[in-house]
Design a protein around this motif. Structure first.
Motif, PDB file in Angstrom:
ATOM      1  N   LEU A  57       0.829  -1.205   0.000  1.00  0.00           N
ATOM      2  CA  LEU A  57       0.000   0.000   0.000  1.00  0.00           C
ATOM      3  C   LEU A  57       0.865   1.257   0.000  1.00  0.00           C
ATOM      4  O   LEU A  57       0.630   2.195  -0.775  1.00  0.00           O
ATOM      5  CB  LEU A  57      -0.940  -0.005   1.208  1.00  0.00           C
ATOM      6  CG  LEU A  57      -1.830   1.211   1.371  1.00  0.00           C
ATOM      7  CD1 LEU A  57      -2.837   1.269   0.229  1.00  0.00           C
ATOM      8  CD2 LEU A  57      -2.538   1.177   2.703  1.00  0.00           C
ATOM      9  N   LEU A  58       1.894   1.290   0.859  1.00  0.00           N
ATOM     10  CA  LEU A  58       2.782   2.451   0.916  1.00  0.00           C
ATOM     11  C   LEU A  58       3.585   2.613  -0.372  1.00  0.00           C
ATOM     12  O   LEU A  58       3.872   3.736  -0.798  1.00  0.00           O
ATOM     13  CB  LEU A  58       3.710   2.343   2.123  1.00  0.00           C
ATOM     14  CG  LEU A  58       3.041   2.486   3.488  1.00  0.00           C
ATOM     15  CD1 LEU A  58       4.028   2.181   4.602  1.00  0.00           C
ATOM     16  CD2 LEU A  58       2.442   3.867   3.661  1.00  0.00           C
ATOM     17  N   LEU A  59       3.935   1.512  -1.000  1.00  0.00           N
ATOM     18  CA  LEU A  59       4.637   1.569  -2.277  1.00  0.00           C
ATOM     19  C   LEU A  59       3.719   2.134  -3.364  1.00  0.00           C
ATOM     20  O   LEU A  59       4.155   2.935  -4.206  1.00  0.00           O
ATOM     21  CB  LEU A  59       5.124   0.176  -2.655  1.00  0.00           C
ATOM     22  CG  LEU A  59       6.158   0.070  -3.748  1.00  0.00           C
ATOM     23  CD1 LEU A  59       7.415   0.841  -3.393  1.00  0.00           C
ATOM     24  CD2 LEU A  59       6.496  -1.381  -3.987  1.00  0.00           C
ATOM     25  N   ALA A  60       2.456   1.748  -3.341  1.00  0.00           N
ATOM     26  CA  ALA A  60       1.487   2.286  -4.300  1.00  0.00           C
ATOM     27  C   ALA A  60       1.277   3.785  -4.081  1.00  0.00           C
ATOM     28  O   ALA A  60       1.176   4.556  -5.042  1.00  0.00           O
ATOM     29  CB  ALA A  60       0.161   1.542  -4.186  1.00  0.00           C
ATOM     30  N   VAL A  61       1.232   4.205  -2.824  1.00  0.00           N
ATOM     31  CA  VAL A  61       1.091   5.632  -2.519  1.00  0.00           C
ATOM     32  C   VAL A  61       2.290   6.406  -3.051  1.00  0.00           C
ATOM     33  O   VAL A  61       2.145   7.492  -3.622  1.00  0.00           O
ATOM     34  CB  VAL A  61       0.911   5.851  -0.997  1.00  0.00           C
ATOM     35  CG1 VAL A  61       1.064   7.310  -0.627  1.00  0.00           C
ATOM     36  CG2 VAL A  61      -0.440   5.326  -0.554  1.00  0.00           C
ATOM     37  N   ALA A  62       3.483   5.849  -2.882  1.00  0.00           N
ATOM     38  CA  ALA A  62       4.684   6.514  -3.399  1.00  0.00           C
ATOM     39  C   ALA A  62       4.612   6.642  -4.914  1.00  0.00           C
ATOM     40  O   ALA A  62       4.991   7.670  -5.480  1.00  0.00           O
ATOM     41  CB  ALA A  62       5.929   5.736  -2.992  1.00  0.00           C
TER      42      ALA A  62
END
Length: 81
Positions: free
Chosen positions: A27-32
């Motif tokens: 999820l955090l990678l997608a946000v980045a």
């Protein structure tokens, strides 16, 4: 010569957190990924070095979280079978 020890299969206390870590890491990678187009604007507002170093640090932390989760799941599956 140093004596190497074998790593344990995983800490039973933290092993249930591995799927959560994988989900959160992805999820955090997608946000980045969604914020990549805003980096140049932030770099001009706050300084390129600061912004890009912070982004690299963020990716390193997210990558470490994701790596820990995947590694823990793999090691636990190997010890079960």
């Amino acid at each position: 010569m140093a004596h190497r020890t074998v790593r344990p299969a995983g800490d039973p206390g933290t092993a249930p957190l591995a799927p959560i870590a994988i989900t959160l890491g992805l999820l955090l990678l997608a946000v980045a990924g969604t914020q990549l187009n805003r980096l140049p604007g932030w770099a001009s507002d706050y300084g390129a070095v600061l912004v890009y170093l912070a982004f690299i640090l963020y990716l390193l932390l997210v990558g470490s979280l994701l790596w820990w989760g995947v590694d823990t799941v793999i090691r636990l599956n190997r010890t079960r079978h």
